[in-house]
Design an enzyme around this catalytic site. Structure first.
Site, short mmCIF file in Angstrom:
data_model
loop_
_atom_site.label_atom_id
_atom_site.label_comp_id
_atom_site.label_asym_id
_atom_site.label_seq_id
_atom_site.Cartn_x
_atom_site.Cartn_y
_atom_site.Cartn_z
N GLY A 1 43.07 9.04 55.85
CA GLY A 1 42.47 9.61 54.65
C GLY A 1 40.95 9.62 54.66
N SER A 2 40.34 9.68 55.85
CA SER A 2 38.87 9.69 55.85
C SER A 2 38.34 11.00 55.26
CB SER A 2 38.31 9.43 57.24
OG SER A 2 38.53 10.52 58.09
N ASN A 3 39.07 12.09 55.42
CA ASN A 3 38.63 13.34 54.79
C ASN A 3 38.77 13.26 53.27
OD1 ASN A 3 37.74 15.68 56.58
ND2 ASN A 3 39.45 14.82 57.73
N LEU B 1 51.08 15.85 57.76
CA LEU B 1 51.88 16.21 58.94
C LEU B 1 53.27 16.73 58.61
CD1 LEU B 1 50.78 13.32 61.32
CD2 LEU B 1 49.93 15.66 61.22
N ILE C 1 54.44 22.56 54.51
CA ILE C 1 54.44 22.76 53.07
C ILE C 1 55.49 23.82 52.74
CG2 ILE C 1 53.02 23.47 51.08
CD1 ILE C 1 52.01 20.93 52.40
N ASN D 1 43.06 23.90 54.28
CA ASN D 1 43.40 22.91 55.30
C ASN D 1 42.18 22.71 56.18
OD1 ASN D 1 45.04 21.19 56.95
ND2 ASN D 1 45.23 22.87 58.43
N HIS E 1 41.09 21.71 60.14
CA HIS E 1 41.63 21.58 61.49
C HIS E 1 40.50 21.14 62.42
CE1 HIS E 1 44.47 22.23 64.70
NE2 HIS E 1 43.48 22.80 65.38
N ASP F 1 47.93 26.92 60.68
CA ASP F 1 46.54 27.12 61.12
C ASP F 1 46.12 28.58 61.27
OD1 ASP F 1 46.35 24.34 61.30
OD2 ASP F 1 46.91 24.31 63.41
N GLU G 1 33.82 17.31 60.07
CA GLU G 1 34.85 17.57 59.05
C GLU G 1 34.41 17.00 57.70
OE1 GLU G 1 38.92 16.57 60.11
OE2 GLU G 1 38.37 16.57 62.21
C1 GRF Z 1 41.62 15.24 60.71
O1 GRF Z 1 41.14 15.29 62.01
C2 GRF Z 1 41.98 16.62 60.23
O2 GRF Z 1 41.21 17.62 60.82
C3 GRF Z 1 43.39 16.76 60.69
O3 GRF Z 1 43.95 15.47 60.53
C4 GRF Z 1 42.93 14.48 60.60
C5 GRF Z 1 43.03 13.63 59.37
O4 GRF Z 1 42.17 12.53 59.45
N1 GRF Z 1 44.06 17.82 59.98
P1 GRF Z 1 41.91 11.64 58.15
O5 GRF Z 1 43.26 11.08 57.70
O6 GRF Z 1 41.27 12.50 57.12
O7 GRF Z 1 41.00 10.54 58.63
#
Ligand code: GRF
Length: 212
Positions: free
Chosen positions: A18-20, A96, A99, A113, A115, A156, A185
């Site tokens: 969940g870093s994003n 993962l 949807i 999304n 990628h 994608d 990202e």
């Molecule tokens: C990221 O690299 C994103 O591009 C991909 O999955 C990863 C998720 O990383 N779809 P995080 O859980 O947000 O750290």
């Protein structure tokens, strides 16, 4: 002229650390992104993203599509949660699971999304996590990067909103490349959401134009 734009109430779907999700929440908390993160959706009870949701007091649900005998029941339940939290926009961030088509249709033009490569290269079914970066290195590509795109029925393939390149270095490993791409990202996902939050995205076919 007064604008009658709905405040963006976001659901973030994530299966991993969940870093994003964190980068989006940080942008909101800094005051750089004027949206409400209304819900986190995960398919895994032990996903790191859930700890982050707890820390920030964000409601979350765990739904594993694999534990439903019928996709329709899962779809209904998911849509019910999104509706009860007033969600009007979705950001997939390392989710993962596919949807359901009805959810994609419901959020058409309002689901993004991210990628970890420059689409349409190194994308599609099976390209996730370190597999993406391994494929970039094996191919000998000199540039990779990150792509934020709208979600359509395939993996994608939806219209691209923001793309930013990252140089591949000679001594890169999949892990080192992933780490640099991830930093990109974290910068571009909040930027992309801001474009939609401010109603500045104009979608024409496959092209997304950003109004000033
Ligand atoms: C990221 O690299 C994103 O591009 C991909 O999955 C990863 C998720 O990383 N779809 P995080 O859980 O947000 O750290």
């Amino acid at each position: 002229m007064t604008e009658d734009r709905q405040r963006l109430r976001l659901a973030i779907f994530a299966s991993g650390s969940g870093s994003n999700m964190q980068s989006i929440v940080d942008a909101v908390e800094r005051g750089d992104l004027d949206i409400t993160v209304a819900l986190v959706v995960s398919n895994k009870t032990d996903a790191g993203v859930l700890d982050r949701a707890r820390v920030h007091g964000i409601p979350f649900i765990v739904l594993d599509p694999r534990s439903y005998a019928e996709e329709e029941v899962y779809t209904e339940e998911l849509l019910g949660h999104l509706e009860s939290h007033g969600v009007n926009f979705v950001a997939l961030a390392g989710y993962l699971r596919k949807i359901p088509a009805r959810v994609v249709t419901r959020f058409k033009g309002r689901m993004l999304n991210i990628h970890p490569a420059l689409l349409p290269s190194f994308g599609g079914k099976g390209y996730y996590g370190l597999k993406v970066h391994r494929a970039v290195l094996e191919h000998g590509a000199q540039w990779s990067g990150a792509t934020v795109h709208l979600v359509d029925e395939e993996y994608d393939t939806g219209p691209i909103v923001i793309q930013e390149p990252v140089k591949v270095e000679p001594d890169d490993t999949p892990e080192s490349l992933a780490a640099r791409v991830l930093k990109t990202e974290h910068r571009i996902y909040p930027m992309a959401l801001k474009i939609f939050a401010e109603g500045r995205a104009r979608i024409e076919g496959r092209r997304v134009f950003v109004e000033p």
